[in-house]
Design a protein around this motif. Structure first.
Motif, PDB file in Angstrom:
ATOM      1  N   MET A   1      -3.254   5.200  12.849  1.00 31.50           N
ATOM      2  CA  MET A   1      -3.023   4.162  12.005  1.00 31.50           C
ATOM      3  C   MET A   1      -3.069   4.760  10.507  1.00 31.50           C
ATOM      4  N   THR A   2      -2.078   4.409   9.902  1.00 32.08           N
ATOM      5  CA  THR A   2      -1.623   4.842   8.473  1.00 32.08           C
ATOM      6  C   THR A   2      -2.518   4.341   7.430  1.00 32.08           C
ATOM      7  N   PRO A   3      -3.228   5.030   6.345  1.00 35.07           N
ATOM      8  CA  PRO A   3      -4.104   4.176   5.442  1.00 35.07           C
ATOM      9  C   PRO A   3      -3.023   3.453   4.513  1.00 35.07           C
ATOM     10  N   ARG A   4      -3.516   2.253   4.015  1.00 40.75           N
ATOM     11  CA  ARG A   4      -2.891   1.277   3.502  1.00 40.75           C
ATOM     12  C   ARG A   4      -2.404   1.935   2.103  1.00 40.75           C
ATOM     13  N   ASP A   5      -1.442   1.689   1.451  1.00 43.09           N
ATOM     14  CA  ASP A   5      -1.039   2.100   0.069  1.00 43.09           C
ATOM     15  C   ASP A   5      -1.686   1.259  -0.865  1.00 43.09           C
ATOM     16  N   PRO A   6      -2.609   1.840  -1.932  1.00 42.74           N
ATOM     17  CA  PRO A   6      -3.318   1.034  -2.759  1.00 42.74           C
ATOM     18  C   PRO A   6      -2.302   0.364  -3.862  1.00 42.74           C
ATOM     19  N   LYS A   7      -1.221   1.089  -4.118  1.00 41.73           N
ATOM     20  CA  LYS A   7      -0.170   0.417  -5.081  1.00 41.73           C
ATOM     21  C   LYS A   7       0.269  -0.824  -4.524  1.00 41.73           C
ATOM     22  N   ALA A   8       0.682  -0.926  -3.111  1.00 41.25           N
ATOM     23  CA  ALA A   8       1.006  -2.126  -2.379  1.00 41.25           C
ATOM     24  C   ALA A   8       0.043  -2.912  -2.739  1.00 41.25           C
ATOM     25  N   GLY A   9      -1.049  -2.702  -2.523  1.00 41.40           N
ATOM     26  CA  GLY A   9      -2.200  -3.883  -2.755  1.00 41.40           C
ATOM     27  C   GLY A   9      -1.932  -4.554  -3.972  1.00 41.40           C
ATOM     28  N   ILE A  10      -2.053  -3.619  -4.981  1.00 41.44           N
ATOM     29  CA  ILE A  10      -1.927  -3.915  -6.422  1.00 41.44           C
ATOM     30  C   ILE A  10      -0.682  -4.955  -6.737  1.00 41.44           C
ATOM     31  N   ARG A  11       0.564  -4.380  -5.992  1.00 39.92           N
ATOM     32  CA  ARG A  11       1.703  -5.267  -6.130  1.00 39.92           C
ATOM     33  C   ARG A  11       1.540  -6.695  -5.478  1.00 39.92           C
ATOM     34  N   GLU A  12       0.865  -6.681  -4.364  1.00 36.34           N
ATOM     35  CA  GLU A  12       0.683  -7.998  -3.573  1.00 36.34           C
ATOM     36  C   GLU A  12      -0.132  -8.997  -4.569  1.00 36.34           C
ATOM     37  N   LEU A  13      -1.312  -8.231  -5.031  1.00 38.11           N
ATOM     38  CA  LEU A  13      -2.097  -9.114  -5.746  1.00 38.11           C
ATOM     39  C   LEU A  13      -1.356  -9.405  -7.266  1.00 38.11           C
ATOM     40  N   LEU A  14      -0.737  -8.650  -7.763  1.00 38.14           N
ATOM     41  CA  LEU A  14       0.059  -9.373  -8.955  1.00 38.14           C
ATOM     42  C   LEU A  14       0.918 -10.306  -8.557  1.00 38.14           C
ATOM     43  N   HIS A  15       1.645 -10.181  -7.674  1.00 40.53           N
ATOM     44  CA  HIS A  15       2.590 -11.128  -6.957  1.00 40.53           C
ATOM     45  C   HIS A  15       1.933 -12.580  -6.989  1.00 40.53           C
TER      46      HIS A  15
END
Length: 76
Positions: free
Chosen positions: A1-15
């Motif tokens: 399993m690939t670790p989740r990209d923290p930047k993607a999580g921030i992008r989702e939060l900002l969206h």
């Protein structure tokens, strides 16, 4: 399993903050928060308000809504 990209999580939060609460930050502010996100929910909420040019002290209910979204996203 690939670790989740923290930047993607921030992008989702900002969206989510943009769509649901109207905090649609300029691209350079979004990038800044993705590159060096504040370490706790209070600081992150303050950073979102600062990026919008707003004083959280004048919008306490809205600040709490933003902080709740951040905390929910960070802690599931």
């Amino acid at each position: 399993m690939t670790p989740r990209d923290p930047k993607a999580g921030i992008r989702e939060l900002l969206h989510e903050l943009c769509v649901d609460l109207g905090f649609c930050l300029p691209p350079h502010e979004q990038q800044r928060l993705q590159e060096a996100p504040p370490t706790d929910a209070d600081s992150f909420a303050d950073a979102v308000f600062a990026a919008e040019g707003m004083d959280p002290g004048h919008h306490t209910q809205l600040w709490h809504q933003v902080r709740e979204r951040i905390d929910r996203r960070v802690h599931g």
